[in-house]
Design an enzyme around this catalytic site. Structure first.
Site, PDB file in Angstrom:
ATOM      1  CD  GLU A 193      -1.699   2.712  -9.242  1.00 39.29           C
ATOM      2  OE1 GLU A 193      -2.046   3.637 -10.006  1.00 39.29           O
ATOM      3  OE2 GLU A 193      -0.515   2.383  -9.073  1.00 39.29           O
ATOM      4  CD  GLU A 201       0.901  -0.958 -11.087  1.00 37.36           C
ATOM      5  OE1 GLU A 201       1.437   0.154 -11.296  1.00 37.36           O
ATOM      6  OE2 GLU A 201      -0.301  -1.179 -11.313  1.00 37.36           O
TER       7      GLU A 201
END
Length: 881
Positions: free
Chosen positions: A360, A512
């Site tokens: 991320e 995710e």
């Protein structure tokens, strides 16, 4: 497929009299074998000028046909002053080559020139750096792939070591080769080993064009695992549990740098090896991560200057993650070394099906103002603008005496009494995104030194990135998303966006999402309703996801994310959502046979999303405009109206679509304008606005027309822009009147335009032009609440719904979403109801649910909340619709 090569001696094919000299083009032909026909036009000594003047490029063009790959690499001889090729000529000639290849429907691929081992003084430096920004600019302007052979080879030689790298080049002792009796000392030209090293990299990069089958041969369902956190006994129990509930996928390693390098330079990959062996034993494939977001404490103690510096001058301390600047040279050196170690491990295990870079990017940090960033910032500006006078002109620095005398004087946008120049803030944010992508692409280079396993990253909408540029050098798009059940279109927005972020592949990985609810110490979130994640998984796989992965399998006892749901709790019992996890696993197995024999079919309506626009709105938001919210509201209104969409970006291919919706894209480049014009000329319907085209590339206001290139093309005049937030400003559309909200743009349009929406004073807010082939609509504003607006629903019904691909088969009510897949003889519509309440769909043809065998007659049918069907229709007659 043809692969055509243009270049110089480093690319060329040589006769035996020059052996063992070999160009990477010759080695590429051997490596590709029967996969492609390689035709090498590269010639020793060639410059961009001589290659054209000697007729070599004309010969190459004669061989170009549709989809032929044309690789262009020049620079070594253009650099030689004796050849008289200036940088401007280098740019213009490559630009001409690219345009000519495109005109013949070929695919140009620009390559930066391979590096020399050392410069003339024996130093291992980049000797061809002047050509890199030119190649980057050309690739961006022409929207073509760029293979950065320069940075790859520079790092490759460093990895070999200064002396060992000689084996890649024409370094020969006296009498070593009959063809070179006096030996050879040559740091530019390759022998077989060097040529094949580079060709191997090029072959990896070409796979997306040459591949006939999908990248992934099955669908993956699983969760993120953390063997470094738990005892081995617990970890093994969890792997067995994963297998028992039908999972076949795990992602791990993204935060484990300290585990695999406990002390500087001492690597211990035994935990990773043991975990991979355990996963393999239980039939679980793996996405192995590169743990660069968590540099260990020993690193930050030794290199405190690597820590991120905030705008107020404070420095981040060790802890959490992403606390180090990715531009820092020391950090990069250690990160690259560790990356290659992990990549070397991945290649030994057949169950490693993907490698994730970092985690991320920009999740917790945004901008950095450290000394490294300051230096790189000034270098970036000189590369981007050439002269400080040009920068001053582009930024309009005569305002408030902001003009600069040299690049070193240009400030970083830290604290100032009011606001910084909008162009400066935009340039600094773009610089931050580009240098982050440089870091990511460098990581990819080190991975590819070891393995061809597909590379991904888990991006997300919430971070300030340039994702099209980021994923251009990666192999597959990956993302994380945590939408609330009440904002279910946000999940679809992610699926539709990431499926289209790469030009030559529509596969994507969801890496995710939550089993029930997100959470951390300062944010406790309520759980999803039962059935929601199963509906997500069903529609995600239908929309061409290749993985659906939960964060995480076992909940954490420590850290900051303890409240976040997992498959099982920290003490090993089923967590909230466990029943849905198990049900989803069963459903995935039921879907797999249908997914594997069908192909995803794109919608005919496209919606443009822009990371450039996101950056603009981060700066120029007016105090209330949030780009993500604006986009989500607009997109949601279409999804809830039953419209199926592709979410594309500026550099996407617009062909094949019937409607192109372009809202909030504030800067329209010359290239994009040309594509929009071609789209309309080809019969497409273009819906622009609000705010599309209202700013320049530098986030300035236009100089000739209030909508810049768009306004000039459309012939608009008297363009005015103002806020109507929190005031009454009714707009009228076909007799319906509703309040218009936020920033509005009014304009005067030519007489051949039809006004659609007018303001309270009769001013034009929206207008439409019908041309011989296509249509154009410009929207200057939107109703206050799109998802509850009758005016907007009528606009969608009038202007967009007639182009909905599946409207001759069925219609759906709000809450039901769908994707279309096809086999050789069937159209398959995957429907799920993602709303909390039951909803209806109306069939115009009878059909069968492939999951249950149930026959559905024409007419209305109820679909319960979070339920799903796969409706099969015969393909016969589709072409007549």
């Amino acid at each position: 497929m043809k692969v055509l090569l243009a270049g110089d001696s480093t690319v060329a094919t040589y006769s035996q009299e020059f052996a063992p000299m070999m160009g990477w083009g010759e080695a590429l032909a051997a490596q590709l074998g029967d996969t492609a026909e390689v035709i090498n036009f590269a010639k020793p000594g060639s410059t961009t000028r001589s290659f054209m003047e000697e007729g070599l490029f004309e010969q190459l063009l004669e061989k170009v046909d549709e989809d032929a790959l044309v690789l262009l690499q020049f620079g070594h001889n253009d650099q030689n002053p004796a050849n008289g090729v200036k940088l401007n000529e280098y740019y213009l000639r490559l630009q001409r080559m690219i345009a000519d290849v495109k005109a013949k429907k070929g695919q140009p691929i620009l390559c930066t020139p391979v590096e020399r081992r050392v410069d003339g003084n024996g130093r291992a430096v980049q000797t061809l750096e002047a050509f890199l920004p030119i190649c980057r600019r050309l690739a961006e302007e022409a929207e073509i792939p760029l293979f950065d052979l320069n940075r790859y080879t520079f790092y490759l030689y460093r990895e070999y070591g200064l002396e060992e790298a000689k084996q890649l080049f024409m370094w020969l002792g006296r009498g070593e080769q009959a063809t070179y009796p006096m030996g050879s000392v040559d740091d530019t030209h390759f022998r077989e080993k060097g040529a094949h090293e580079i060709a191997r990299y090029v072959k990896i990069r070409l796979q997306e064009f040459l591949r006939q089958e999908p990248l992934f041969k099955k669908h993956y369902y699983g969760a993120c695992m953390y063997p470094e956190v738990w005892s081995w006994e617990i970890f093994e129990q969890d792997v067995v549990h994963m297998q028992e509930i039908g999972m076949n996928f795990a992602r791990f390693g993204e935060f484990a740098w300290k585990t695999i390098e406990p002390e500087e330079g001492r690597f211990d990959l035994s935990l990773f090896e043991r975990a991979l062996e355990t996963f393999q034993k239980h039939g679980i494939d793996v996405c192995l991560c590169i743990p660069t977001p968590t540099p260990p404490r020993w690193f930050t103690c030794k290199y405190p200057d690597a820590l991120i510096k905030n705008a107020d001058g404070t420095v981040m301390v060790h802890g959490s993650r992403q606390h180090v600047c990715t531009n820092n040279k020391d950090f990069r050196r250690y990160a690259y070394r560790m990356t290659r170690k992990v990549a070397s491990l991945a290649g030994k295990y057949p169950n490693v099906i993907a490698i994730q870079l970092d985690n991320e990017f920009k999740c917790h940090v945004d901008l950095c103002y450290c000394d490294t960033c300051r230096t790189r910032w000034h270098q970036h500006l000189e590369e981007a603008y050439g002269t400080v006078d040009n920068l001053n002109k582009q930024w309009g620095t005569q305002v408030w005496s902001e003009a600069y005398d040299c690049f070193e004087d240009i400030v970083l946008p830290t604290r100032t009494p009011f606001l910084h120049n909008s162009s400066l803030m935009n340039a600094f944010r773009k610089f931050t995104a580009l240098t982050l992508n440089e870091f990511a692409h460098d990581l990819s280079h080190f991975v590819r030194m070891e393995t061809a396993i597909p590379i991904t990253h888990n991006s997300a909408f919430g971070f300030n990135l340039m994702n099209d540029h980021l994923f251009a050098d990666l192999d597959v798009a990956g993302f994380d998303t945590y939408p609330s059940a009440d904002n279910y279109p946000a999940f679809l927005l992610n699926v539709d966006r990431w499926r289209n972020v790469r030009k030559h592949s529509n596969e994507s990985l969801l890496l995710e999402t939550t089993t029930s609810h997100t959470g951390h110490l300062e944010n406790h979130v309520t759980p999803h309703p039962a059935g929601f994640i199963t509906a997500e998984m069903f529609i995600g796989f239908a929309g061409n996801l290749k993985s659906f992965s939960y964060w995480h399998f076992r909940g954490h006892r420590h850290g900051v994310e303890q409240p976040h749901s997992a498959v099982v709790t920290a003490w090993g019992e089923p967590d909230m959502g466990y029943n849905d996890v198990v049900q989803s696993s069963k459903l995935a197995k039921e879907m797999e046979p249908h997914l594997m024999v069908s192909e995803y079919r794109k919608a005919k309506i496209a919606f443009m999303y822009s990371d450039n626009a996101k950056r603009f709105f981060t700066i120029d938001h007016g105090g209330y405009q949030d780009h993500r919210g604006l986009v989500t509201d607009y997109y949601s209104s279409l999804i809830k109206a039953g419209i199926r969409l592709e979410v594309i970006q500026e550099n996407s291919d617009y062909t094949g679509y019937e409607v192109l919706i372009v809202p909030f894209v504030r800067w329209i480049s010359a290239t994009v304008l040309e594509k929009l014009q071609a789209f309309v000329a080809g019969g497409g319907k273009l819906i622009l606005g609000p705010m599309t085209g209202d700013r320049t590339e530098e986030l300035a206001w236009p100089d000739r027309n209030g909508l810049d290139r768009i306004g000039e093309w459309l012939g608009f005049s008297r363009v005015r822009q103002f806020s109507v937030k929190n005031i009454s400003y009714p707009g009228n559309y076909r007799g319906m009147q509703e309040n218009i909200d936020r920033l509005v743009t009014t304009f005067r349009c030519p007489k051949d335009w039809e006004p659609l929406i007018s303001g309270p004073g009769g001013e034009t807010l929206a207008a439409k032009q019908i041309l011989a082939n296509g249509e154009i609509i410009y929207l200057g504003g939107l109703p206050q609440e799109l998802n509850g607006s009758t005016l907007w629903k009528n606009f969608i019904a009038d202007e967009i719904d007639p182009y909905e691909t599946d409207r001759h088969l069925l219609s759906v009510s709000e809450g039901i979403v769908k994707y279309r897949r096809e086999t050789s003889d069937q159209v398959q519509l995957y429907l799920t109801n993602m709303a909390r309440a039951d909803s209806e769909f109306t069939l115009l043809q009878e059909t069968t649910d492939l999951l249950t065998g149930k026959l559905y007659a024409t007419g209305n049918h109820l679909l319960d909340s979070y339920c799903y069907v796969i409706l099969a229709f015969p393909k016969a007659g589709e072409s007549d619709q």
